[in-house]
Design an enzyme around this catalytic site. Sequence first.
Site, PDB file in Angstrom:
ATOM      1  CG  ASP A   1      15.497  33.363  -5.031  1.00  0.00           C
ATOM      2  OD1 ASP A   1      15.465  33.481  -3.790  1.00  0.00           O
ATOM      3  OD2 ASP A   1      14.497  33.536  -5.756  1.00  0.00           O
TER       4      ASP A   1
ATOM      5  CG  ASP B   1      -0.203   0.065   2.522  1.00  0.00           C
ATOM      6  OD1 ASP B   1       1.042  -0.076   2.509  1.00  0.00           O
ATOM      7  OD2 ASP B   1      -0.853   0.287   3.565  1.00  0.00           O
ATOM      8  N   GLY B   2       2.174   1.121   0.046  1.00  0.00           N
ATOM      9  CA  GLY B   2       3.044   2.293  -0.005  1.00  0.00           C
ATOM     10  C   GLY B   2       3.698   2.649   1.320  1.00  0.00           C
ATOM     11  CD  GLU B   3       1.435   1.240   6.525  1.00  0.00           C
ATOM     12  OE1 GLU B   3       2.136   0.379   7.057  1.00  0.00           O
ATOM     13  OE2 GLU B   3       0.265   1.464   6.857  1.00  0.00           O
TER      14      GLU B   3
ATOM     15  NE  ARG C   1       9.025  27.320  -1.305  1.00  0.00           N
ATOM     16  CZ  ARG C   1       8.742  26.810  -2.507  1.00  0.00           C
ATOM     17  NH1 ARG C   1       8.624  27.610  -3.533  1.00  0.00           N
ATOM     18  NH2 ARG C   1       8.571  25.521  -2.680  1.00  0.00           N
TER      19      ARG C   1
ATOM     20  CE  LYS D   1       8.946  37.004  -5.261  1.00  0.00           C
ATOM     21  NZ  LYS D   1       9.585  35.688  -5.160  1.00  0.00           N
TER      22      LYS D   1
HETATM   23  C1  R5P Z   1      10.736  33.169  -2.358  1.00  0.00           C
HETATM   24  O1  R5P Z   1      10.698  33.894  -1.379  1.00  0.00           O
HETATM   25  C2  R5P Z   1      11.936  32.339  -2.695  1.00  0.00           C
HETATM   26  O2  R5P Z   1      13.122  32.912  -2.246  1.00  0.00           O
HETATM   27  C3  R5P Z   1      12.020  32.107  -4.177  1.00  0.00           C
HETATM   28  O3  R5P Z   1      12.175  33.349  -4.826  1.00  0.00           O
HETATM   29  C4  R5P Z   1      10.784  31.441  -4.719  1.00  0.00           C
HETATM   30  O4  R5P Z   1      10.441  30.331  -3.923  1.00  0.00           O
HETATM   31  C5  R5P Z   1      10.986  30.993  -6.133  1.00  0.00           C
HETATM   32  O5  R5P Z   1       9.790  30.419  -6.603  1.00  0.00           O
HETATM   33  P1  R5P Z   1       9.428  30.393  -8.138  1.00  0.00           P
HETATM   34  O6  R5P Z   1      10.637  29.838  -8.844  1.00  0.00           O
HETATM   35  O7  R5P Z   1       8.237  29.473  -8.212  1.00  0.00           O
HETATM   36  O8  R5P Z   1       9.106  31.778  -8.546  1.00  0.00           O
END
Ligand code: R5P
Length: 315
Positions: free
Chosen positions: A216, A36-38, A94, A190
Amino acid sequence: MESIIFSGTAHPEFARKVSEHSNIPLGRTEINRFKDGEIWVKFVDNVRLKHVFLIQPTFPPAENLLELLIMIDAAKRASAWKITVVIPYYGYARQDRKDEPRVAITARLIADMLESAGASRVLTMDLHVSQIQGFFNIPVDHIYYSMILADKIRDIGITDLVVVSPDVGGVKMARAYSKKLKADLAIIDKRRPDKNKVDIMNIIGNIEGKNVILVDDIIDTGGTVVKAAEALKKNGAKNIFAACSHPLFSADAVEKLRDSVIEKIFVSDTIPLGDKIARSGNKIEVTTTTKLFANAVKNIATGESVSSLFTEDDK
Ligand code: R5P
């Protein structure tokens, strides 16, 4: 005390390299599934009174996290002396605050789960926000991709370089790169009208006629970085590069990046990429963090400082 590394199934190649570079043996496991995936986990090697390092990035699916929790439990019940969880990419980071009514702080929930399962220490890299360290009541060692990537970018020798943060939340990380590269810093304002949707409002700083590198912590759908690159181009930037610590590359991110104005995307290996490098037309370039993790694991195993591995400028 003797140390041993075990890998979950999310990124075994990463664990193998950390073991190789640290000279700490990689233990054998049996990780199976019921019909079942467990998930079912067993350590084949003895862990009694050993310092156990469990390596598993927790990108989706949630099974990666669940498997890690089960491994912690198995190690605890087998009388491990200490259990350090090595999470190269800490998923759910996040969701770190209650930014609208009736939502969860999932990054905290995950910390609670790891701790209740029996983790005694966490080693991770480039948390979405470093305050997540405070969600734990156990020690957290936090290392930085800038510790190696900045050197690599410097070696490429891009002149007239400006480091750009694609959002206000990423300024701390971008500042670290700009300090290390002795380059100027710019910021993009942004907005997110909805999850995974991006609107670029303003560019703060001078990017006209400059080469830029967008940095990022995560590239998920690629929306942020691609839109940011388009805005930079429109405003007169020359060559545009991007760098990210955790290449999630979900949905059609790879194709979006391939077709974008970005020349090259530098990423770490905290998440396995499979055929994504080839699909990107080799625009994606990976720099391994396994030596960095191996050094941190070694220092943890011998009781030495982890912060001695980096400088103030890396943070
Ligand atoms: C947001 O605060 C993160 O630092 C990234 O900028 C974000 O998670 C990137 O997500 P995506 O590539 O979907 O725009």
